[in-house]
Design a protein around this motif. Structure first.
Motif, PDB file in Angstrom:
ATOM      1  N   GLU A 176      44.596  -8.021  42.856  1.00 16.93           N
ATOM      2  CA  GLU A 176      43.290  -8.080  42.193  1.00 16.93           C
ATOM      3  C   GLU A 176      42.769  -6.677  41.892  1.00 16.93           C
ATOM      4  OE1 GLU A 176      40.734 -10.203  44.809  1.00 16.93           O
ATOM      5  OE2 GLU A 176      41.848 -12.095  44.667  1.00 16.93           O
TER       6      GLU A 176
ATOM      7  N   GLN B 261      41.977  -4.686  38.268  1.00 17.97           N
ATOM      8  CA  GLN B 261      40.681  -4.078  37.972  1.00 17.97           C
ATOM      9  C   GLN B 261      40.818  -2.586  37.690  1.00 17.97           C
ATOM     10  OE1 GLN B 261      38.072  -5.812  37.351  1.00 17.97           O
ATOM     11  NE2 GLN B 261      36.820  -3.999  36.880  1.00 17.97           N
TER      12      GLN B 261
ATOM     13  N   ARG C 299      41.669  -2.318  34.131  1.00 12.74           N
ATOM     14  CA  ARG C 299      40.497  -2.543  33.268  1.00 12.74           C
ATOM     15  C   ARG C 299      39.619  -1.294  33.223  1.00 12.74           C
ATOM     16  NH1 ARG C 299      40.345  -7.477  36.431  1.00 12.74           N
ATOM     17  NH2 ARG C 299      41.281  -9.192  35.263  1.00 12.74           N
TER      18      ARG C 299
ATOM     19  N   GLU D 282      32.727  -2.383  34.462  1.00 12.06           N
ATOM     20  CA  GLU D 282      34.041  -2.525  35.082  1.00 12.06           C
ATOM     21  C   GLU D 282      34.133  -1.677  36.356  1.00 12.06           C
ATOM     22  OE1 GLU D 282      35.967  -4.740  34.328  1.00 12.06           O
ATOM     23  OE2 GLU D 282      35.993  -5.134  32.187  1.00 12.06           O
TER      24      GLU D 282
ATOM     25  N   VAL E 141      32.416  -3.400  39.259  1.00 14.28           N
ATOM     26  CA  VAL E 141      33.263  -4.457  39.823  1.00 14.28           C
ATOM     27  C   VAL E 141      34.297  -3.841  40.765  1.00 14.28           C
ATOM     28  CG1 VAL E 141      34.966  -6.248  39.308  1.00 14.28           C
ATOM     29  CG2 VAL E 141      32.917  -6.026  37.885  1.00 14.28           C
ATOM     30  N   LEU E 142      34.884  -2.734  40.343  1.00 19.03           N
ATOM     31  CA  LEU E 142      35.889  -2.061  41.162  1.00 19.03           C
ATOM     32  C   LEU E 142      35.303  -1.620  42.506  1.00 19.03           C
ATOM     33  CD1 LEU E 142      38.779  -0.874  41.337  1.00 19.03           C
ATOM     34  CD2 LEU E 142      37.825   1.254  40.404  1.00 19.03           C
TER      35      LEU E 142
ATOM     36  N   TYR F  10      35.026  -3.957  45.618  1.00 19.32           N
ATOM     37  CA  TYR F  10      36.137  -4.148  46.552  1.00 19.32           C
ATOM     38  C   TYR F  10      36.063  -3.190  47.735  1.00 19.32           C
ATOM     39  CZ  TYR F  10      38.511  -7.120  43.116  1.00 19.32           C
ATOM     40  OH  TYR F  10      38.845  -8.134  42.255  1.00 19.32           O
TER      41      TYR F  10
END
Length: 280
Positions: A211, A215, A218, A242, A245-246, A249
């Motif tokens: 996952e 990312q 992206r 983006e 979102v990274l 994690y």
């Protein structure tokens, strides 16, 4: 594994004559009288204690697996309370720390208990998990009583304490199979004792790595577009979305954040992005 800041002990554990302190005094009397049978502790897993631990450890303190949906977590004694596998004789353990806030963690059953696991490349299952293990550099530093030299034993400790040590100094990750790579003796001993290479755990880390890798691609594409059109607000917004979102994690509560931070730190460095301290 990641570093986790432990807050001060909750007030109820420090109150005069509380049941946790009284139980420790009973244990001290038990062993002072020469009784060899293990003392039965009842209060370390009290719901009040466990609720406070959940605030610090929303996932396993050691392997970072999420357990909230199916399991409440084991209240784990970093220094074993009943007996110590490496000590001779094995009992008693660190009985005076059985209700000590700094000695209590929440862990999954696979890290905390002994379970049978068939490791990759092995011919037969192996019993893995911490249970009563607490290895030191030398047994001569082992505490035998509450009055011992705790600081000296701490210097000889071989297990990583996620509330005192910085795991990223001791652990790295292999980029294809998500296997933990020990960088130090403490790292190697922790991987072994906490069973951090057990197959199902490695599989779950590998899924998360996949996952994160997607990312990262992206983010890389969005970064390239933004660099080609530095004045275009749309490209800038896309990159920021983006990138956010990274970074999700790497959140303290995210599963396998230690591994994710390892690879994302490298990505940031390779692409001259934000200072690495953003995900320390």
């Amino acid at each position: 594994m990641i570093y986790l800041e432990r807050p001060p002990a909750p007030a109820f554990l420090l109150a005069d004559n509380n049941k946790w302190l009284l139980e420790i005094e009973q244990a001290k009397t038990h062993y002072a009288n020469g009784i060899v049978d293990s003392f039965k502790f009842n209060h370390y897993s009290d719901s009040l204690v466990k609720d406070e631990l959940k605030k610090v450890f929303p996932k396993c303190a050691y392997c970072e697996s999420s357990y909230g949906a199916v399991f409440d977590g084991d209240v784990e004694h970093f220094r074993p309370k009943g007996q110590v596998n490496e000590k001779s004789p094995k009992a008693p353990g660190y009985y005076w720390l059985a209700n000590d806030w700094d000695n209590l963690f929440l862990a999954c059953q696979h890290c905390n208990q002994r379970r049978r696991h068939l490791l990759d490349g092995a011919n037969k299952p192996e019993s893995l998990g911490k249970l009563d293990q607490f290895p030191l550099k030398s047994e001569r530093y082992r505490l035998k009583a509450p009055t011992g030299n705790f600081a000296r034993e701490e210097e000889a400790r071989l297990l990583l304490n996620p509330c005192k040590d910085d795991p990223k100094v001791h652990l790295a990750y292999e980029p294809e199979e998500a296997v933990v790579v020990a960088l130090t003796v403490m790292g190697a001993e922790s991987v072994k004792v906490f069973a951090l290479q057990r197959p199902l755990l490695v599989q779950e880390r590998k899924k998360r790595l996949y996952e994160v890798s997607l990312q990262l691609k992206r983010v890389k594409r969005a970064l390239e577009r933004m660099n080609r059109h530095p004045t275009d607000p749309t490209d800038k917004d896309e990159f920021e979305e983006e990138f956010a979102v990274l970074l999700g994690y790497t959140d303290t509560n995210a599963s396998y954040a230690g591994m994710c931070r390892f690879f994302i730190r490298k990505f940031l460095k390779d692409n001259n992005l934000l200072p690495q301290k953003i995900i320390e």
